[in-house]
Design an enzyme around this catalytic site. Structure first.
Site, PDB file in Angstrom:
ATOM      1  N   GLU A  60       0.818  -1.220   0.000  1.00  0.00           N
ATOM      2  CA  GLU A  60       0.000   0.000   0.000  1.00  0.00           C
ATOM      3  C   GLU A  60       0.844   1.260   0.000  1.00  0.00           C
ATOM      4  O   GLU A  60       0.516   2.234  -0.683  1.00  0.00           O
ATOM      5  CB  GLU A  60      -0.962  -0.016   1.198  1.00  0.00           C
ATOM      6  N   HIS A 129      -9.468  -4.786  10.909  1.00  0.00           N
ATOM      7  CA  HIS A 129     -10.032  -4.599   9.569  1.00  0.00           C
ATOM      8  C   HIS A 129     -11.257  -3.689   9.531  1.00  0.00           C
ATOM      9  O   HIS A 129     -11.822  -3.491   8.460  1.00  0.00           O
ATOM     10  CB  HIS A 129     -10.444  -5.952   8.976  1.00  0.00           C
TER      11      HIS A 129
HETATM   12  C1  LIG Z   1      -1.885  -4.613   4.541  1.00  0.00           C
HETATM   13  C2  LIG Z   1      -2.947  -5.494   3.981  1.00  0.00           C
HETATM   14  N1  LIG Z   1      -3.323  -5.347   2.717  1.00  0.00           N
HETATM   15  C3  LIG Z   1      -4.257  -6.155   2.183  1.00  0.00           C
HETATM   16  C4  LIG Z   1      -4.874  -7.118   2.926  1.00  0.00           C
HETATM   17  C5  LIG Z   1      -5.961  -8.001   2.306  1.00  0.00           C
HETATM   18  N2  LIG Z   1      -5.467  -9.349   2.116  1.00  0.00           N
HETATM   19  C6  LIG Z   1      -5.649 -10.290   3.049  1.00  0.00           C
HETATM   20  S1  LIG Z   1      -4.911 -11.719   2.663  1.00  0.00           S
HETATM   21  C7  LIG Z   1      -4.332 -11.125   1.208  1.00  0.00           C
HETATM   22  C8  LIG Z   1      -3.501 -12.010   0.328  1.00  0.00           C
HETATM   23  C9  LIG Z   1      -2.284 -12.498   1.039  1.00  0.00           C
HETATM   24  O1  LIG Z   1      -1.655 -13.524   0.347  1.00  0.00           O
HETATM   25  P1  LIG Z   1      -0.436 -14.324   0.928  1.00  0.00           P
HETATM   26  O2  LIG Z   1       0.447 -13.408   1.703  1.00  0.00           O
HETATM   27  O3  LIG Z   1       0.196 -15.062  -0.185  1.00  0.00           O
HETATM   28  O4  LIG Z   1      -1.025 -15.328   1.998  1.00  0.00           O
HETATM   29  P2  LIG Z   1      -2.049 -16.540   1.764  1.00  0.00           P
HETATM   30  O5  LIG Z   1      -3.395 -15.958   1.929  1.00  0.00           O
HETATM   31  O6  LIG Z   1      -1.806 -17.089   0.408  1.00  0.00           O
HETATM   32  O7  LIG Z   1      -1.744 -17.508   2.844  1.00  0.00           O
HETATM   33  C10 LIG Z   1      -4.736  -9.813   1.040  1.00  0.00           C
HETATM   34  C11 LIG Z   1      -4.432  -8.982  -0.134  1.00  0.00           C
HETATM   35  C12 LIG Z   1      -4.489  -7.207   4.275  1.00  0.00           C
HETATM   36  N3  LIG Z   1      -5.071  -8.084   5.110  1.00  0.00           N
HETATM   37  N4  LIG Z   1      -3.514  -6.414   4.771  1.00  0.00           N
END
Ligand SMILES: Cc1ncc(C[n+]2csc(CCOP(=O)(O)OP(=O)(O)O)c2C)c(N)n1
Ligand SMILES: Cc1ncc(C[n+]2csc(CCOP(=O)(O)OP(=O)(O)O)c2C)c(N)n1
Ligand SMILES: [Mg+2]
Ligand SMILES: [Mg+2]
Lengths: 324, 344, 324, 344
Positions: A60, A129
């Site tokens: 972000e 959140h």
């Molecule tokens: C700072 C932030 N930005 C966006 C999100 C929304 N979000 C939650 S999980 C996710 C994807 C994360 O993917 P990854 O790190 O690969 O973990 P996985 O879910 O695959 O275990 C996003 C974009 C968040 N929780 N925090």
């Protein structure tokens, strides 16, 4: 007038402005191939291509700051935060780089950028959140903040925001995305900084914004059954804030209840109560009451979360107190 | 992508992988070369005058001087094109002066006057000259790194064929926003060059106490990015390397880190007792002064006579003196200025 | 009672608590070898060694978050932000990880951490470096916020903060570091959440905190010359906030002026005006006025910055308006 | 630092530089080995039950399932010590269950009940079991990475000889806080291991669309840090590598990145149409299921009979069923709970 969902209003606003002005582009997490985590950008990738609808890594501060730089450099970015809560990792970029750039450059620079996304509680997504950040951002000079509650405003305010030459934060709400309401036909804009009287009434003024507009309108129905006619004002714009419309109403009703989802300490309602308490000192027949989120981190359990939000029963109680 | 003659190898250059060889950078005219020298001298004199004013209490707030680092700004700017956007941190006087800010408005800004380059609203840390693509002057360490990315992004989007030079200190490599920017730059192929002005200290903290490892160009390795390290005392070395990286960015939209070893002679800001380093260390660096190096070279090259050089330096001195007078005699901003330039 | 400088009071508080409890450590930029950018940690490295007085790279989110994790793991960190403005790059860590951790873990975790540092304007360091963030942080449940104005409180509140089992934000001020004032002899603590009546008076209540306490006290002298006896309250603690002391005073004076350096939109004064406007509705003889920083980015020029700050002339004007 | 027998080389292992060889990890007892298997099966069954409940609207908010990734949590935890602190993101059910959270309170948390492991206040994303050094469950991507550093810092400060395992997704490598943490960890020699659970997607964004380069362990290179990449389908491979890195962290206070290639069978959270990948891709990964691999191995090793394994699996099923019933029959938190657990 057609009834459309709020998320489609958001999408239409972006699509229209992107069609009108090739400098407008959208960047954010999952905005392109996924069509947006909340489907607000459905179809935009297909329509405008990957150079203008850009899926970002989870960075972000990086892409938010990049968009500010791009705005300085002549583009007109729309940044989607999947949730406004995530903007907190980009906080410095927004409150320093977007907000102060024009001032610090002695007017050499303009920063025509829109930050937008879902916000607020009510969806069991927990303390980290569920932030409602409008009061916080509005406290920084140089930022404009709007919170549309209805599809018509979601579209009209967003279009105006995109055309504005300054940073505008558009704070949407997951609970609203699916709600349908009427939207004017054809092209239109809604000006920033103008509140909207949703319902007239002589007994009490209720000022609110965003999702709680819906809650307040429902509460107003209940109040009517008790014989209390509430005037309901939707702020729409948090900064600049349309005090005039509130003052006009309070001069009539003599009573004010502020309802919103920010926290009680120095939230939007605190600002309004402070300002109207001063400017309407001689017109108030009762203390200004505030119905806000409770001063606790947002709990996950639905049983607790409902209580934490500014709900109907707390609104009705407050109105009865100032009227009674 | 025509390859002409091979560029001469640069002594001491290190990199994460081999640089492309686009040959030597286009030669500078005699006049251009002398102008870069003049700008370096102007910067030095300007900073020295600012130093005096600060010591006598005429400048408030922070004031970060560039003494010793002049070849970094000059060499990189000379390696790019005049319309390449640049952006830097708060140690920004050099970048401003070299990108067309007149010494008068520059000095007036230090004094917070209405005639200052940003109307007295930004001060020392916020020199801007957008007409000449100088995008500030930024106070939050590392905060400008996504902005530089964005300026480059805009250029690419608008097909302007520009490369952004984003300057930063060695201490700034430890800000998260920089790393997010690196990934985005490499992933999206954005023509930005991060110039790390490694002056060995982040305020009072030596590089080995703030960064692992101390070779900061290696941070690029985590992104498969080109990272290059050179010494910053020699204008020509800096210029040649910058040109190569800028060409690469222009031709292939590929970003890079350019770490330039340098040294600041003065304290971090003005109120810095400098207990963290020895007088000897400072003296050692002063012996390979970037201005002296270039001076010797242009004299050797016969570009200018010793006499003309003296005259040039006198003119610069007068210019700085006049700048200071301009500043001193300028009015403060009117109270109404408080409320302007907030919104466009 | 000895007179000492505010910065020495800060240093003494840290030194005493570090001596008392080996789990207390200090981390921040330039806090060790440099003795602190504002010399608040002078001598601590020599006294406690490099394991407990730690110079950090410029990574506020990194070391700020690390300290939160260390607090979870049983230590009692003091984090120095060179300036509170720089905490904005660590915003998420503070408002989510420090503030919500105990709640989200259902009480399994405590986070005994202190964040402290210089803040505010008045030093020509421009828009990005002059933020006064107390209202913003106080709006997050789970955080305590104190703003000492005098050496005695700087020491006593900081010691209490270090012993508190929760995140406490201590907001200091460059303009105060060099000011001397009296400090009790021997060990003492100042409780969080208790305001301090700096001066009694019957005509008007002035509530303030931090640096502006000094400005208000000077203004009160001027007012006295005009025959206006102001009661001056130093909040000391922004969250929890001692409304009781304010209410008691306003019941006596019937008039309230709030003075502080946060921005006008939803700042500390807005919160107080909203709350007291309600609770003292029947006791107020005049509208509550607020004297805050102006709603503009902090300009560099001393000529403009002085006007932006809540200065004496604006305070006196406001008091005259509510009294007259 | 006595070197015993050499450890068997791990197929496909990549790293930024060579790992130390401390020999093979101490052998697990028959019972321990079966217990890890059981925990993997428990996790799978638990997630499947959660999936059902979510589909029928009984679970609100987000719910991120671990199906397919079980050997990552199990192998790393088995490579560390039971009192090593661990911390992870929101995909945390496995880590919780494997660190002693009973299925009943775990399930009750999904339902937001008073009997939930964090009293219904945190939900799916915030499992904590601090007694057993499970430090959450964190929702902000990358936000836990400085916390993990801090837990390790505390251990070092208090001379507790613990190593922190800080888990994160592949998408989290692009958060600035992670990079600040890497530099601090390496610079200050803090015993933390960043386990990147690379399940190939950050929500709907494939790794190659979010990270440059796709080899995430290489991010360590920018810090001269040890970065290691292994495949995560094989419990024993994960355990051996984790043990080696944990030993290194314990003996030398040196941090590392451990990138583990894995795959999630379910959508990102529950409401994910998964247009970004094909059914075939999912099927392909399902064919090298981590639970099946370990199952085959312990059967081959004769650690357990097929019959006893069936019985074990039945017991797990019953346990999950009971957990669900426990949750369903549990009360919601009392309104007064809103105001507790804010301050200690
Ligand atoms: C700072 C932030 N930005 C966006 C999100 C929304 N979000 C939650 S999980 C996710 C994807 C994360 O993917 P990854 O790190 O690969 O973990 P996985 O879910 O695959 O275990 C996003 C974009 C968040 N929780 N925090
Ligand atoms: C986010 C942030 N943290 C801290 C500071 C305070 N600060 C200003 S300059 C500086 C040192 C920076 O050193 P470096 O990046 O090496 O640049 P140099 O001053 O040497 O040119 C610090 C700590 C800041 N401005 N921003
Ligand atoms: Mg430096
Ligand atoms: Mg992933």
């Amino acid at each position: 007038m057609a009834k459309i969902a709020y998320r489609d209003a958001v999408r239409d606003a972006m699509a229209e402005e992107m069609t009108r002005d090739s400098r407008v582009f959208l960047v954010g997490e999952e905005v392109a191939e996924y069509n947006g985590a909340y489907k607000c950008s459905k179809g935009l990738l297909d329509k405008f291509g990957a150079e203008r609808v850009i899926d970002s890594p989870i960075s972000e501060a990086g892409f938010g700051g990049m968009a500010i730089g791009a705005a300085m450099g002549g583009l007109r970015p729309i940044v989607e935060f999947m949730t406004w809560s995530f903007s907190f990792v980009a906080f410095d970029q927004i409150v320093n780089n977007a907000a102060n750039m024009r001032y610090m450059s002695g007017g050499q620079i303009k920063v025509p950028i829109v930050f937008r996304g879902n916000s607020g509680g009510g969806h069991q997504i927990g303390a980290t959140h569920s932030h409602a950040p409008e009061a916080i951002f509005a406290s920084f000079p140089g930022l404009k903040v709007v919170v549309p509650a209805f599809a018509a405003d979601a579209k009209g305010l967003l279009k105006t925001a995109i055309r504005d030459d300054n940073p505008v934060l558009v704070i949407e709400n997951e609970a609203l995305y699916g709600r349908e309401s009427e939207v004017p036909d054809g092209e239109y804009l809604v000006p920033l900084g103008k509140a909207n009287v949703l319902q007239e009434g002589a007994d009490v003024t209720i000022v609110t914004h965003g999702f709680t507009c819906w809650t307040v309108l429902e509460a107003a129905q209940e109040l009517l059954k008790m014989g209390i006619r509430a005037e309901v004002i939707d702020l729409r714009s948090i900064k600049p804030l349309d005090y005039e419309t509130i003052v006009r109403s309070v001069r009539k009703t003599g009573r004010l209840v502020c309802v919103d989802e920010t926290k009680p300490f120095a939230g939007v309602s605190a600002q309004i109560a402070a300002e109207i308490g001063r400017s309407c000192f001689d017109h108030l027949d009762a203390p200004i009451l505030r119905v806000t989120a409770l001063d606790v981190p947002m709990p996950f359990s639905p049983a607790l979360e409902d209580l934490c939000m500014p709900n109907q029963s707390r609104i009705i109680e407050a109105v009865k107190e100032v009227v009674g | 992508m025509t390859k002409k003659t091979k560029a001469a190898p640069i002594a001491g250059l290190k990199s994460t992988f081999e640089l492309p060889d686009y040959g030597p950078a286009p030669e500078l005219s005699r006049q251009e070369r002398i102008e870069w020298y003049r700008l370096m001298v102007l910067t030095r004199r300007f900073e020295e005058r600012a130093y005096q004013s600060y010591q006598t209490g005429l400048i408030g707030g922070f004031c970060h001087l560039y003494n010793g680092q002049e070849a970094v700004a000059a060499g990189t700017l000379a390696g790019g094109r005049p319309n390449d956007p640049i952006i830097t941190a708060y140690r920004d006087h050099a970048h401003g002066l070299m990108r067309g800010i007149r010494p008068g408005p520059a000095f007036a800004e230090l004094y917070g006057r209405a005639t200052g380059v940003v109307k007295g609203k930004g001060g020392s840390m916020h020199y801007f000259n957008v007409e000449r693509e100088m995008w500030g002057g930024h106070g939050i360490v590392g905060g400008q790194t996504p902005l530089g990315l964005g300026l480059a992004f805009a250029s690419k989007y608008l097909k302007q064929d520009k490369v952004c030079f984003c300057y930063m200190g060695d201490g700034a490599v430890n800000q998260g926003a920089f790393h997010e920017s690196l990934n985005l730059a490499q992933l999206w192929q954005i023509p930005v060059i991060y110039v790390i002005e490694n002056n060995k200290y982040s305020m009072g903290t030596a590089v080995h106490r703030h960064a692992a490892p101390i070779e900061l160009y290696k941070r690029a390795a985590g992104y498969d990015m080109l990272g290059v390290q050179i010494d910053g005392a020699d204008f020509d070395v800096v210029r040649q390397t910058s040109w190569t990286l800028a060409e690469r960015a222009r031709r292939e939209n590929m970003p890079a880190i350019l770490e330039i070893e340098t040294y600041r002679y003065r304290g971090h800001s003005m109120s810095d007792p400098q207990f963290y380093r020895s007088k000897e260390e400072v003296e050692e660096y002063r012996r390979k002064d970037p201005i002296e190096i270039l001076k010797r070279r242009i004299l050797e090259e016969g570009l200018i006579s010793a006499q003309d050089l003296d005259a040039l330096e006198d003119t610069v001195k007068d210019e700085v003196k006049a700048a200071h007078e301009f500043a001193s005699n300028s009015p403060y901003p009117a109270p109404s200025e408080l409320f302007t330039d907030i919104f466009a």
